[in-house]
Each structure stands twice: as C-alpha cells, then as structure tokens.
Scaffold this motif. Sequence first.
Motif, PDB file in Angstrom:
ATOM      1  N   ALA A 161       0.583  -1.397   0.233  1.00  0.00           N
ATOM      2  CA  ALA A 161       0.048  -0.232  -0.256  1.00  0.00           C
ATOM      3  C   ALA A 161       0.762   0.990  -0.447  1.00  0.00           C
ATOM      4  N   GLY A 162       0.017   2.249  -1.040  1.00  0.00           N
ATOM      5  CA  GLY A 162       1.105   3.476  -1.021  1.00  0.00           C
ATOM      6  C   GLY A 162       0.973   4.569  -0.569  1.00  0.00           C
ATOM      7  N   GLU A 163      -0.545   4.770  -0.221  1.00  0.00           N
ATOM      8  CA  GLU A 163      -1.528   6.233   0.105  1.00  0.00           C
ATOM      9  C   GLU A 163      -2.809   5.992   0.577  1.00  0.00           C
ATOM     10  N   GLU A 164      -3.227   4.835   0.281  1.00  0.00           N
ATOM     11  CA  GLU A 164      -4.517   4.480   1.269  1.00  0.00           C
ATOM     12  C   GLU A 164      -5.178   3.429   1.369  1.00  0.00           C
ATOM     13  N   ILE A 165      -5.707   2.720   2.495  1.00  0.00           N
ATOM     14  CA  ILE A 165      -6.187   1.658   2.960  1.00  0.00           C
ATOM     15  C   ILE A 165      -7.245   2.014   4.029  1.00  0.00           C
ATOM     16  N   VAL A 166      -8.664   1.798   3.029  1.00  0.00           N
ATOM     17  CA  VAL A 166     -10.293   1.170   4.012  1.00  0.00           C
ATOM     18  C   VAL A 166     -10.661   0.356   3.721  1.00  0.00           C
ATOM     19  N   ALA A 167     -10.902  -0.026   4.793  1.00  0.00           N
ATOM     20  CA  ALA A 167     -11.629  -1.416   5.531  1.00  0.00           C
ATOM     21  C   ALA A 167     -12.258  -1.936   6.576  1.00  0.00           C
ATOM     22  N   GLY A 168     -13.527  -2.428   6.218  1.00  0.00           N
ATOM     23  CA  GLY A 168     -14.483  -2.869   7.156  1.00  0.00           C
ATOM     24  C   GLY A 168     -14.299  -3.788   7.582  1.00  0.00           C
ATOM     25  N   ILE A 169     -14.255  -4.181   9.070  1.00  0.00           N
ATOM     26  CA  ILE A 169     -14.274  -5.792   9.141  1.00  0.00           C
ATOM     27  C   ILE A 169     -14.462  -5.705  10.955  1.00  0.00           C
ATOM     28  N   TRP A 170     -14.893  -7.392  11.388  1.00  0.00           N
ATOM     29  CA  TRP A 170     -15.315  -6.869  12.641  1.00  0.00           C
ATOM     30  C   TRP A 170     -14.228  -7.511  13.297  1.00  0.00           C
ATOM     31  N   ARG A 171     -13.774  -6.828  14.401  1.00  0.00           N
ATOM     32  CA  ARG A 171     -12.794  -7.355  15.888  1.00  0.00           C
ATOM     33  C   ARG A 171     -12.324  -8.667  15.776  1.00  0.00           C
ATOM     34  N   VAL A 202     -10.543  -1.768   0.920  1.00  0.00           N
ATOM     35  CA  VAL A 202      -9.845  -1.292  -0.718  1.00  0.00           C
ATOM     36  C   VAL A 202      -8.616  -1.046  -0.372  1.00  0.00           C
ATOM     37  N   ILE A 203      -7.298  -1.140  -1.246  1.00  0.00           N
ATOM     38  CA  ILE A 203      -6.182  -0.567  -1.515  1.00  0.00           C
ATOM     39  C   ILE A 203      -5.957   0.248  -2.270  1.00  0.00           C
ATOM     40  N   ASP A 204      -4.942   1.297  -1.653  1.00  0.00           N
ATOM     41  CA  ASP A 204      -4.939   2.215  -3.175  1.00  0.00           C
ATOM     42  C   ASP A 204      -5.690   2.501  -3.908  1.00  0.00           C
TER      43      ASP A 204
END
Length: 261
Positions: free
Chosen positions: A126-136, A186-188
């Motif tokens: 990953a170079g700029e952005e990581i957006v994630a939805g995840i359970w604990r 979603v990565i970059d």
Amino acid sequence: MEQLLQHLRNLGFTELESKVMVCLAQQSTQSGYEVAKRLGVSRSNVYATLQRLLTRGVVQLTPGEPARYSMLPVKELTRMIAGQIDASLSYLEQAMPSSREESPSFHIVEGERNVIELINRELDKAGEEIVAGIWREEAAWFRQKLENAEQRGVRVLWSFEGLEEDGHPGIRLLKGGISGRKFWMVIDRHWCIVGMRGDGIPAQALVTEHPLMAELLLQHFSQEIILYEMENDLGQELIRRYGQGYTRILDRYLPGIIPAD
C-alpha cells in the motif's frame, strides 16, 4: 525437524535432498555410505542426490577413499540461495509475458491462511490509502500491518463491522442474515477484497481490481461515515422520525427488511 525439511522443500529441494542436507549438517563430514545408512535409503539414490547437490553448490566434496561430503556453512548457503532467488525474481518480472485483459478479472481465494497471506502482502505494498471494514475478531489478523502502513505515511481508515461500542448491532438487510463475519478492504483505490469467515466456515474471499467494486465499497464506507456523524448529532430525533434502525424508511421501499435482533 519436519518444519526444517518443509522450508528446504519450499526452497526447491526434493524430499531426499532436504534429508541429505540435514543429515550432513548434523555431522562435519560423511561418506555417501554413511549418509545412506543413517537415512535408511539405497546408496545409489543417495549418491545421485549428492551429485545433484554438488552441482548446485550446496555440498562440498573432499576426495579420498572413500570420498567424504559436507554441507556448505549455513550463512554462506543462505546468502547463495537468497542471491539465486533475487536473480530469478528479477528476471521473472522482466521476462514473464503478461496477458492484457480487456477488463479486470475477479478471482476467489479460499482458506484462512491463503486469505491472510494475500491481504498482508497487499498491505505491505500500500502506497497511499487503505480503507477497510472488519469485525474485531479478524482485526487481529492485520493490526500490525495497518500500524506499519500508518508509520510509513499511508492513510488508514477502517470501521468495525458487527456490534458497536454500545453493543447495538447494525441493520440486517435480509431476514435471518448471513451466517459468518464479513470483511472487506480497498487499497490505493483499486485493489479490493470482499470475504467472510466464521466458526465452522472456512474463510473465502473475492479479489479484484475492477473500478466498479472499488467505487461501491468506498461509497458504502462514505455512507457509514455520514450515518455515524448524523446518529451522533441527531440520534433520538432520527429514531423518533424514522424508527429504530430506520425501519420506517426500509419498510417503505423494501417491506420485510428488519433490524438485527
């Protein structure tokens, strides 16, 4: 011992080559006969294996009657193998033909280990952005990688799926819900993964770089942010006007959708 043999196999050595290497490493020098006796393998197979290892440069030969064999010092061995691997990977990147697809493909990854290793590799890139939805429960898989990404300047945005801090679940869009815990990332803004796992359910994920999938996931995330801010500011008013879990809105458009129990 088995773990050591497995790593040697991972480096491209056969089962017998790996066993011969370990056997030689356990004692300074040995003849082919001694190696065969210790391993319980025919001398012809052992001598053929020793010859291959000599050709690869990982075994040393001391001439004599009988000839004796020894392993290359381990640090020298690992440096040599690392150099060979780096050279092969470099050539592979340059020479491997790459098919040009008209549209991005989708593929499935199955098994918890495969999913974790794939996501961790992508997080490292990953170079700029990581957006994630995840359970604990699954957050522990990637927490260190996400922290590492933040330290090198990558913007990391993530939300927890499932129960909120106050214990209230999100809206269940289908009666009965889906058994298992979902996760997505979603990565970059181009590499996407959507998957699920749960007790008794093997991890399975869909992976793609299709721009539509990235757009849908990022829109989903932005809607979650908007709802989060609105509920913090107008929580009781929203419940009064639209019902708990927005049931009045949901029933208007899709009757039968209910909040999670």
